[in-house]
Structure formats: structure tokens, C-alpha cells
Write a protein that holds these residues in place. Structure first.
Motif, PDB file in Angstrom:
ATOM      1  N   VAL A   1      24.288  47.367  50.839  1.00 19.62           N
ATOM      2  CA  VAL A   1      23.714  48.713  50.918  1.00 19.62           C
ATOM      3  C   VAL A   1      22.796  48.956  49.731  1.00 19.62           C
ATOM      4  O   VAL A   1      21.711  49.530  49.872  1.00 19.62           O
ATOM      5  CB  VAL A   1      24.827  49.776  50.988  1.00 19.62           C
ATOM      6  CG1 VAL A   1      24.236  51.185  50.916  1.00 19.62           C
ATOM      7  CG2 VAL A   1      25.630  49.621  52.279  1.00 19.62           C
ATOM      8  N   SER A   2      23.201  48.492  48.550  1.00 19.43           N
ATOM      9  CA  SER A   2      22.357  48.643  47.363  1.00 19.43           C
ATOM     10  C   SER A   2      21.020  47.950  47.563  1.00 19.43           C
ATOM     11  O   SER A   2      19.951  48.512  47.257  1.00 19.43           O
ATOM     12  CB  SER A   2      23.060  48.061  46.135  1.00 19.43           C
ATOM     13  OG  SER A   2      24.226  48.781  45.814  1.00 19.43           O
TER      14      SER A   2
ATOM     15  N   TRP B   1      18.894  49.851  50.197  1.00 24.11           N
ATOM     16  CA  TRP B   1      18.396  51.147  49.718  1.00 24.11           C
ATOM     17  C   TRP B   1      17.334  50.954  48.633  1.00 24.11           C
ATOM     18  O   TRP B   1      16.342  51.685  48.589  1.00 24.11           O
ATOM     19  CB  TRP B   1      19.542  52.011  49.219  1.00 24.11           C
ATOM     20  CG  TRP B   1      19.111  53.329  48.651  1.00 24.11           C
ATOM     21  CD1 TRP B   1      19.413  53.830  47.417  1.00 24.11           C
ATOM     22  CD2 TRP B   1      18.289  54.315  49.280  1.00 24.11           C
ATOM     23  NE1 TRP B   1      18.846  55.059  47.237  1.00 24.11           N
ATOM     24  CE2 TRP B   1      18.143  55.386  48.373  1.00 24.11           C
ATOM     25  CE3 TRP B   1      17.662  54.394  50.512  1.00 24.11           C
ATOM     26  CZ2 TRP B   1      17.395  56.521  48.663  1.00 24.11           C
ATOM     27  CZ3 TRP B   1      16.911  55.532  50.813  1.00 24.11           C
ATOM     28  CH2 TRP B   1      16.782  56.577  49.898  1.00 24.11           C
TER      29      TRP B   1
ATOM     30  N   CYS C   1      13.736  52.713  49.142  1.00 29.17           N
ATOM     31  CA  CYS C   1      13.254  53.801  48.280  1.00 29.17           C
ATOM     32  C   CYS C   1      12.269  53.323  47.224  1.00 29.17           C
ATOM     33  O   CYS C   1      11.676  54.142  46.506  1.00 29.17           O
ATOM     34  CB  CYS C   1      14.428  54.525  47.625  1.00 29.17           C
ATOM     35  SG  CYS C   1      15.262  53.589  46.317  1.00 29.17           S
TER      36      CYS C   1
ATOM     37  N   ALA D   1      24.172  51.568  45.926  1.00 29.33           N
ATOM     38  CA  ALA D   1      24.836  52.192  47.067  1.00 29.33           C
ATOM     39  C   ALA D   1      25.259  53.623  46.771  1.00 29.33           C
ATOM     40  O   ALA D   1      25.206  54.491  47.653  1.00 29.33           O
ATOM     41  CB  ALA D   1      26.045  51.354  47.480  1.00 29.33           C
TER      42      ALA D   1
ATOM     43  N   ASP E   1      23.696  55.704  44.853  1.00 33.69           N
ATOM     44  CA  ASP E   1      22.477  56.510  44.968  1.00 33.69           C
ATOM     45  C   ASP E   1      22.149  56.768  46.433  1.00 33.69           C
ATOM     46  O   ASP E   1      21.704  57.857  46.807  1.00 33.69           O
ATOM     47  CB  ASP E   1      21.301  55.794  44.295  1.00 33.69           C
ATOM     48  CG  ASP E   1      21.510  55.595  42.810  1.00 33.69           C
ATOM     49  OD1 ASP E   1      22.065  56.510  42.169  1.00 33.69           O
ATOM     50  OD2 ASP E   1      21.129  54.534  42.288  1.00 33.69           O
ATOM     51  N   CYS E   2      22.348  55.760  47.266  1.00 32.58           N
ATOM     52  CA  CYS E   2      22.090  55.919  48.697  1.00 32.58           C
ATOM     53  C   CYS E   2      23.009  56.982  49.277  1.00 32.58           C
ATOM     54  O   CYS E   2      22.559  57.843  50.057  1.00 32.58           O
ATOM     55  CB  CYS E   2      22.295  54.587  49.419  1.00 32.58           C
ATOM     56  SG  CYS E   2      21.860  54.616  51.164  1.00 32.58           S
TER      57      CYS E   2
ATOM     58  N   ALA F   1      17.515  57.280  53.696  1.00 33.15           N
ATOM     59  CA  ALA F   1      18.881  56.969  53.281  1.00 33.15           C
ATOM     60  C   ALA F   1      19.826  57.005  54.476  1.00 33.15           C
ATOM     61  O   ALA F   1      20.711  56.145  54.607  1.00 33.15           O
ATOM     62  CB  ALA F   1      19.337  57.936  52.200  1.00 33.15           C
TER      63      ALA F   1
ATOM     64  N   VAL G   1      19.429  53.768  56.437  1.00 36.37           N
ATOM     65  CA  VAL G   1      20.073  52.634  55.779  1.00 36.37           C
ATOM     66  C   VAL G   1      21.587  52.743  55.896  1.00 36.37           C
ATOM     67  O   VAL G   1      22.290  51.771  56.240  1.00 36.37           O
ATOM     68  CB  VAL G   1      19.651  52.559  54.296  1.00 36.37           C
ATOM     69  CG1 VAL G   1      20.525  51.568  53.521  1.00 36.37           C
ATOM     70  CG2 VAL G   1      18.181  52.186  54.176  1.00 36.37           C
ATOM     71  N   TRP G   2      22.102  53.920  55.623  1.00 38.91           N
ATOM     72  CA  TRP G   2      23.549  54.147  55.626  1.00 38.91           C
ATOM     73  C   TRP G   2      24.132  53.936  57.023  1.00 38.91           C
ATOM     74  O   TRP G   2      25.164  53.284  57.182  1.00 38.91           O
ATOM     75  CB  TRP G   2      23.836  55.557  55.140  1.00 38.91           C
ATOM     76  CG  TRP G   2      25.260  55.814  54.761  1.00 38.91           C
ATOM     77  CD1 TRP G   2      26.202  56.461  55.506  1.00 38.91           C
ATOM     78  CD2 TRP G   2      25.912  55.450  53.539  1.00 38.91           C
ATOM     79  NE1 TRP G   2      27.389  56.529  54.835  1.00 38.91           N
ATOM     80  CE2 TRP G   2      27.241  55.918  53.624  1.00 38.91           C
ATOM     81  CE3 TRP G   2      25.494  54.783  52.389  1.00 38.91           C
ATOM     82  CZ2 TRP G   2      28.160  55.730  52.591  1.00 38.91           C
ATOM     83  CZ3 TRP G   2      26.411  54.596  51.359  1.00 38.91           C
ATOM     84  CH2 TRP G   2      27.722  55.068  51.462  1.00 38.91           C
TER      85      TRP G   2
END
Length: 317
Positions: A193-194, A197, A201, A208, A210-211, A222, A225-226
């Protein structure tokens, strides 16, 4: 005089330790860097030295040495023979850690895999307490799992039970270091995820967490992605629950710290995918990064009542 055991949880960068009393109370806690930059032999030496210091502290503070010790380590672990078979982050192969630690301390020692040991703690005293069948899935740098079936944590015939992160959820997808393509951990781990994201961005330092914050604020990129990670995770979890039929599904690791931002859409995604399967309770882990250390303490305490290190430690309801 207070009877107690030593609990050690060894990670890629740090070690967590505790002295645990007969009633399960934490009498003393300590942390130390793993020191992997000095090589695998130095890591092993540090583990033995750390345990010896804990023994000395317990003797001085409580009037008697520890009665047993439990050690949780990452990688491939042969729990039956007490051998740390392989750990990429620590650089070791076929280290007889149980025998080395028992020789150093002069007491019985149990060796466990870090995720299964954390699952033991979650199953016995954490979020899975009271569940006869559970699956513990921590979402961290990678994804692994601990299977609680009929009162025990399964190691499997070769020590690989619970490797849910290598269920293929996207055939012909992103290559995985394991040699497959499209593995679950390449889409739904905190590191995946990191990475996704940061690319979306344009900030290479974004992660992750931050996401998750951006999702909570309604950022459409976001959310995209999530949701991709949640959908992949749900696909993997439904495969696992179809095979294992857990009563409780415990989600831990760094990604679980997002709370409802993760659990709301994840419960919905799993619910949409089940057909004949019985939907388990999907709950956050309760013990955080203490699970491995607490589980190591449970392994050690079990030695005092069950004798030799069990291959699959009991999990009481």
C-alpha cells in the motif's frame, strides 16, 4: 521468591523481552536492537547475551532464576527440532537456537515462529479469546498467518502453515520474491500500500498510514489505492476461510492501525464474496507489537506443565 519465565521476541531490527510471572503478569520489560548489520553470528550472540542478562536480573530481583524461556523468531522455523532454519533479514541458516539458549540458561526452552507465536497470544489472551477456531493475519511488510484449529496453533508438516501472503489473488500479476506472480502480499501488505500510494500521490516518502489518512479525508486517488488493497485482501481471506472455516478472523499489523478505515470496507468486501461459507467475526488484533513477546512467554509457561516443547502449542478458550 517469584517463579517466572523469560520471553524473547526477535525481529528484523529489534528484540522485545519480558519476564513473565506464573499468573501471566509482566514483571519486567526490556528492548534491544537486533544488530543485524554486524552479521548473523553477532545476532545469535546478542540473543544469548540478552537472555542471560534477563536471567541475572530475575535472580537478583525475584530470588530465583527463570524456570523456562520462550523465543520467537522470524523466517522458517523448525519448532519440533528447535532450529531457526532461515531468515533473510537476519542472515542465518540452520541455527539450533533452542539448544544454544538452553545451554546458556540451563533451563527448558521453546522456540516458535514469530507470527504463530503472536497468534498463540491473540488466540489465548487477545482478540481470539474464547474462539475455538481462528485465523490471525498480521498485515506488515509482508503478510503471514497463524491458524488456530481445535485448540492449537498449526505449524504444518514442514513449518509453512499459514502463509496466506502467498495465495495468488491476481494471476499473472506483480512478481513476488517467492517466485510466483500476483501474491496477496504484493497487493495488500502495508509495504504494498505504501508503494502504491507513493506512486499515486507523487511523494516517495508517503506510506500506508498517509494513505489511510487521505482515505479518511475523501481523497479519490487514496480511495482507489486503498480499495484495491482491500479487494485483494478480501479475495485472499475468502480463500482462507473457505479452507479453514474460522470462527474469528483477527487482523493485525501496521495496516490494522487504520481502524474503521480498514475494517469497514474489509467486512463489506468479505461479506459480498461469501456464498455458502459461514461469515466469521472480523476483528482487530488486541495485543499490538507485544503479541510475539507475550506468545513467547506462553510457550515458556507451557513447558512447565507439558514438558518438552510442543510442536503445536495449545490455545485455551
Amino acid at each position: 521468591m517469584v517463579r517466572h519465565v523469560i520471553a524473547l521476541d526477535v525481529g528484523g531490527t529489534g528484540m522485545k523481552a519480558a519476564l513473565v510471572g506464573d499468573g501471566g503478569g509482566l514483571l519486567h520489560r526490556a528492548r534491544r536492537a537486533t544488530g543485524r548489520e554486524r552479521g548473523s553470528d553477532a545476532v545469535v550472540a546478542d540473543i544469548l547475551d540478552f537472555a542471560a542478562e534477563l536471567r541475572a536480573y530475575g535472580l537478583e530481583r525475584y530470588g530465583e532464576p527463570a524456570a523456562a524461556a520462550g523465543l520467537a523468531v522470524p523466517g522458517i522455523v523448525d519448532e519440533r527440532h528447535g532450529v531457526a532454519v532461515y531468515a533473510a533479514n537476519l542472515g542465518w541458516r540452520d541455527v539450533p537456537l533452542r539448544a544454544l539458549l538452553a545451554e546458556r540458561l540451563g533451563v527448558p526452552v521453546a522456540l516458535g515462529h514469530d507470527v504463530r507465536t503472536g497468534g498463540l497470544a491473540e488466540g489465548r489472551i487477545g482478540a481470539g479469546r474464547g474462539a475455538d477456531r481462528f485465523l490471525f493475519v498480521p498485515l506488515g511488510t509482508g503478510i503471514a498467518g497463524a491458524i488456530g484449529v481445535d485448540g492449537r496453533v498449526e505449524a504444518g508438516a514442514h513449518g509453512f502453515a499459514g502463509e496466506i501472503g502467498h495465495i495468488v489473488v491476481r494471476p499473472q500479476g506483480t512478481p513476488c520474491p517467492c517466485g510466483q506472480r500476483g501474491c496477496l502480499e504484493r497487493y495488500a501488505s502495508a509495504s504494498a500500500v505504501s508503494e502504491a500510494w507513493a506512486a499515486a500521490c507523487g511523494d516517495p516518502e508517503a506510506d500506508a498510514a498517509d494513505c489511510a489518512k487521505a482515505v479518511a479525508s475523501g481523497d479519490p486517488n487514496a480511495v482507489r489505492v486503498w480499495q484495491g488493497a482491500v479487494d485483494a485482501l478480501a479475495d485472499g481471506l475468502v480463500t482462507a476461510l473457505t479452507l479453514l472455516d474460522p470462527r474469528t478472523l483477527i487482523i493485525g499489523g501496521g495496516l490494522a492501525e487504520a481502524g474503521d478505515v480498514l475494517f469497514g470496507p474489509l467486512r463489506d468486501a468479505v461479506r459480498r464474496r461469501v456464498t455458502f461459507q459461514k461469515l466469521p467475526s472480523i476483528v482487530p488484533a488486541a495485543l499490538g507489537d507485544s503479541a510475539g513477546c507475550l506468545g513467547a512467554g506462553l510457550l515458556a509457561r507451557d513447558l512447565l506443565t507439558t514438558g518438552p516443547t510442543p510442536t503445536t502449542p495449545e490455545v485455551t478458550a
